[in-house]
Scaffold this active site. Structure first.
Site, mmCIF file in Angstrom:
data_model
loop_
_atom_site.group_PDB
_atom_site.id
_atom_site.type_symbol
_atom_site.label_atom_id
_atom_site.label_comp_id
_atom_site.label_asym_id
_atom_site.label_seq_id
_atom_site.Cartn_x
_atom_site.Cartn_y
_atom_site.Cartn_z
ATOM 1 C CB SER A 253 -0.889 0.013 1.237
ATOM 2 O OG SER A 253 -0.122 0.417 2.355
ATOM 3 C CE LYS A 254 -1.830 6.340 -3.165
ATOM 4 N NZ LYS A 254 -3.281 6.242 -3.137
#
Ligand code: GLU
Length: 463
Positions: A238-239
């Site tokens: 994820s980010k």
């Protein structure tokens, strides 16, 4: 049969690292087998799909060079095809109308859960053959209730599923819209897909889809379910771990070929080889060497791979590729030779094109931007006195080449009894604004005598 593969993104976000790897593996297989790579936009989730994401996904693919041979097909434009296929299944006795109401289904599901059973449609309408147009209904696929469906997966081997565990799936909703598992199969059948390479989050859909390929009398494609890509903490990428969209890597100054190389190796191997050109990848790629376990995304390795690909470029080509990044730095030039020399001097230290532009910035500015800590340390009264000596010696150097400049510096070292670093560091600050730079002789030679002397004088006079 000619190989026909598809990349089928849902346009509910940008093209991310995982999607790009799926697209790449499909593309590689098509190129390797002389097949076709088809782009299919699965946009039936109208709430979350947007044209902006469709455009962005295609931009990402174009930047990577993963060009498609057919499409993009949009599922929303294929409703007539899905309806015709529902009709076919109905005609052939492989689908039926189900009039069970939402309330009834909820009650049945709750009862099953209470009894500790897996909730599943109980088949009330399965054999009733009801045809009442005045009441709302959905259409369900009539799945076999006995036997086993085996997913033959090129990566994971054979995975059996008991048919009695599989539901009579709704394929057409009450509002006349087809459901996901059904549209995928109709598309794969009508697009004559031979290989389905996708994320293993779809594995549980596959036995249901196989039953539908069978109902359409279509040879089941070869499946390859790719393990997920995880962050360093083994959680879904994820980010929090890294930039996840492909266009972000473009904007950070990664080379498309390097990102493809990294993604190819993320889950697939070919002996010890790490660096692949596109041609190498096409030649070497195979599904047999895709790993079964989840891959960990490693930004440091991506940087290293990017560096290796940067090394393969000639100076002029590399300079050209850095132009957008120079623009971001507010740097433009009319002297191409000067720009190439600047890039040549910085390329070894850089991991990305953006690094090169940032590191080269000092060559192009009218006034050096000084780093305060470096100034404090090296532009002292002693430092300035040294710079004056260097300045005076440099006026005499002719031709102003790195070699001649180096010889002059060595003389100064001998004369002054100082270490080279005591001379070089104030020079670096004067020329570049900080103490991290390529070799001083090289920088001076690239800047040329006039600019070098000007920068030395400016540093000497700096208050
Ligand atoms: N649209 C699906 C996704 O984005 C892909 C389905 C498939 O490849 O069969 O995950």
């Amino acid at each position: 049969m000619t190989c026909r593969v598809r990349f089928a993104p849902s346009p509910t976000g940008h093209l991310h690292i995982g999607g790009a790897r799926t697209a790449l593996y499909n593309w590689l297989l098509a190129r390797k087998l002389g097949g076709k790579f088809i782009l299919r936009v699965e946009d039936t989730d109208t709430e979350r799909s947007t044209q902006e994401y469709v455009d962005s996904i295609m931009d990402g693919m174009r930047w990577l060079g993963l060009l498609w041979d057919e499409g993009p097909y949009h599922q929303m434009e294929r409703m007539d095809i899905y309806r015709a296929h529902v009709d076919q299944l109905m005609r052939e006795g492989n689908a039926y109308r189900c009039y069970c109401t939402v309330e009834e289904l909820t009650a049945k599901r709750e009862a099953a859960q209470k009894a500790g059973q897996k909730p599943k449609y109980d088949g009330t309408c399965r054999d009733l053959n009801l045809q009442d147009d005045s009441r709302p209904y959905v259409i369900r696929f009539k799945a076999p209730t006995k036997g086993t469906t085996v997913v033959h997966d090129a990566i994971r081997g054979d995975i059996p599923f008991e048919n009695k565990e599989l539901d009579d799936l709704i394929i057409m909703r009450g509002n006349n819209t087809p459901t996901y598992n059904f549209t995928v199969v109709v598309d794969d059948v009508t697009m004559k897909i031979t290989h389905v390479i996708r994320g293993d989050d779809h594995l549980n859909n596959t036995p249901r889809q196989i039953l539908m390929y069978n109902a359409f009398n279509y040879p089941v494609p070869t499946f390859a379910h790719l393990p997920m890509i995880l962050g360093s903490d083994k959680k879904k990428l994820s980010k929090r771990h890294a930039a996840t969209s492909v266009v972000a890597y473009r904007d950070l100054g990664y080379l498309p070929e390097a990102l493809l190389n990294y993604l190819a190796r993320l889950g697939w191997s070919h002996g010890d080889q790490e660096i692949f050109s596109l041609m190498d990848m096409i030649e070497a790629f195979d599904l047999e060497h895709v790993g079964k376990s989840a891959a960990i995304f490693d930004p440091d390795k991506l940087n290293w791979v990017n560096q290796q690909h940067i090394k393969k470029l000639g100076d002029a080509e590399l300079t050209h590729m850095c132009v957008p990044f120079f623009q971001k730095e507010g740097v433009a030039w009319d002297n191409q030779e000067f720009a190439i020399a600047a890039v040549r001097s910085e390329r070894e230290r850089a991991k990305t094109l953006a690094d090169i532009a940032k590191q080269c910035r000092f060559y192009f500015v009218d006034q050096v931007e000084y780093d305060p800590a470096s100034v404090e340390k090296w532009l002292t009264a002693d430092g300035k006195a040294l710079l004056q000596k260097i300045h005076d010696r440099m006026t005499q150097v002719e031709p102003f080449t790195a070699e001649a400049i180096g010889a002059a510096f060595k003389e100064l070292v001998t004369e002054s009894g100082l270490k080279m670093v005591s001379l070089a560091q104030p020079c670096r600050v004067a020329l570049c604004g900080c103490t991290v730079s390529p070799g001083v002789y090289e920088v001076m030679a690239i800047l040329g005598k006039e600019k070098t002397l000007k920068r030395l004088t400016a540093a000497i006079n700096k208050s």
